[in-house]
Design an enzyme around this catalytic site. Structure first.
Site, mmCIF file in Angstrom:
data_model
loop_
_atom_site.group_PDB
_atom_site.id
_atom_site.type_symbol
_atom_site.label_atom_id
_atom_site.label_comp_id
_atom_site.label_asym_id
_atom_site.label_seq_id
_atom_site.Cartn_x
_atom_site.Cartn_y
_atom_site.Cartn_z
ATOM 1 C CG ASP A 92 -2.031 0.982 1.158
ATOM 2 O OD1 ASP A 92 -2.058 1.778 0.195
ATOM 3 O OD2 ASP A 92 -2.876 0.984 2.060
ATOM 4 C CB SER A 93 0.629 4.469 -1.739
ATOM 5 O OG SER A 93 -0.562 5.012 -1.205
ATOM 6 C CG ASP A 265 -6.489 -5.051 2.209
ATOM 7 O OD1 ASP A 265 -6.112 -4.552 3.289
ATOM 8 O OD2 ASP A 265 -7.046 -4.376 1.314
ATOM 9 C CB CYS A 303 -10.918 -25.426 9.869
ATOM 10 S SG CYS A 303 -9.547 -24.270 9.583
ATOM 11 C CB CYS A 305 -5.941 -23.853 10.512
ATOM 12 S SG CYS A 305 -6.933 -23.794 12.020
ATOM 13 C CB CYS A 308 -9.253 -26.785 13.176
ATOM 14 S SG CYS A 308 -10.046 -25.162 13.341
ATOM 15 C CG HIS A 334 -9.578 -20.863 12.963
ATOM 16 N ND1 HIS A 334 -10.050 -21.989 12.315
ATOM 17 C CD2 HIS A 334 -10.686 -20.074 13.197
ATOM 18 C CE1 HIS A 334 -11.357 -21.908 12.182
ATOM 19 N NE2 HIS A 334 -11.766 -20.761 12.712
#
Length: 372
Positions: A92-93, A265, A303, A305, A308, A334
């Site tokens: 991002d700038s 984002d 899930c 991850c 989990c 997660h």
């Protein structure tokens, strides 16, 4: 070095599944991108981040300029080597941070002057400087320097900010000369649709590799975001990735995808994780709550991850209540995995032709009954 191709489209909406090729790999869209402001996604290592399914991540020009400084990152071989991340990076700038976080001294057509919040020193950030910093960071995507007006700004102030953003974009383009880095423009205009339309047309006329809708989620009602995305997205080039900045909730991403947005984002997943909250599908669970004290089920059985597949809700509750850093890291992992799985599922539904059936109900006030 950059290419964007649409692989599938939803016949009843503007949703599309695409593939954005960058020098550090491809990004399959729609896609949620984790935010690593200071060259790190808070509490998560780069190897852990890769396990979430992340493809492209964000870093911030403003914060990296203040600490450690772009010269340090450049000497390390660029941001990829500095942080140990091999995938694409978007920077991002810093425009949003300058206008929302810094103590402004002066803003004019040349740029912005403000005090460094770390040491009080004077900083003058111009479009040329913002681009020079991003070229030194060697990110894959550099965002143009823009002025992001607050939600309460008057129409005249927003119009002035748009004109300045467009003028600064011209200067960004003149300065940018790094062929392995794509420059994206940013559409501004607040909640004034006629200014948004003018900005979209102006930014699109520069024929850049990608384009973003900025200045959203800055305090305006959520219905205003839906309206401007619905009106602005169709004005953006169809053959370039479209990025909606600062959005990362299920409902808002789904509605945006239905209107043709590709990239998202948001700091939400790691911020929630650091406060002991988990995103389980489209719900937020506070793992501090006593109901999890003796709950030995996985956080989410669907899930993949680490939180989990390895630990129980009771253990996560114990970590959070004890203030153990591991708990905050596991919940952040997660939450990131959850949002990336969600956008992956949206992409697959577009490819399979069932996006309208599985996800479009989010356009109404009722929740979608999906199978992801």
């Amino acid at each position: 070095m950059f290419d964007f191709q649409i692989k599938a489209q939803c016949p009843n909406t503007n949703a599309r599944a695409g593939c954005f090729v960058t020098p550090h790999g491809r990004v399959l869209t729609p896609r949620f991108m984790p935010v690593g402001t200071l060259g790190t996604v808070k509490g998560v290592s780069s190897s852990q981040l890769a396990e979430t399914g992340a493809q492209m991540i964000l870093a911030n020009t403003y914060h990296l300029h203040l600490q450690p400084g772009e010269a340090v990152v450049h000497a390390a071989g660029g941001l990829h080597k500095f942080m140990g991340w091999t995938g694409p990076i978007l920077t991002d700038s810093g425009g949003f941070q300058v206008f929302s976080l810094a103590q402004l001294n002066k803003i004019d057509d040349q740029g912005v002057s403000f005090r460094n919040p770390r040491d009080g020193s004077h900083i003058h950030l111009t479009p040329e400087k913002a681009i020079a910093i991003q070229m030194a960071l060697r990110s894959d995507i550099a965002m143009a320097f823009d002025q992001c007006p607050p939600y309460q700004a008057t129409e005249n102030d927003v119009e002035d900010a748009c004109d300045r953003t467009h003028h600064w974009l011209e200067r960004c383009i003149e300065t940018h000369d790094q062929p392995d880095q794509a420059l994206f423009g940013i559409v501004q205009g607040g909640c004034f649709l006629h200014l948004r339309e003018k900005s979209a047309q102006t930014v699109a006329s520069f024929d850049l590799p990608g384009i973003a809708i900025g200045g959203v989620s800055v305090g305006e009602p959520i219905k205003e975001i839906h309206k401007l995305v619905r009106e602005v997205a169709p004005l953006l080039p169809e053959d370039r990735p479209r990025y909606l900045m600062g959005i990362g909730t299920f409902r808002e991403m789904t509605i945006a995808v239905a209107n043709g947005i590709d990239l998202f984002d948001c700091v939400l997943p790691t911020r929630l994780g650091r406060h002991g909250a988990a995103l389980v599908r489209d719900e937020r669970w506070n793992l501090k709550n006593a109901c999890f004290r003796e709950d030995y089920q996985p956080l989410d059985q669907t899930c993949t991850c680490e939180a989990c597949t390895t630990y129980s809700r009771a253990y996560l509750h114990h970590l959070v209540r004890s203030g153990e850093l591991l708990g905050l890291t596991l919940l952040s992992l997660h939450n990131l995995t959850n949002l990336i799985r969600f956008t992956n599922a949206i992409r697959q539904s577009i490819i399979e032709g069932c996006f309208s059936e599985d996800f479009a109900p989010w356009k109404s006030d009722s929740k979608a009954h999906h199978t992801w």
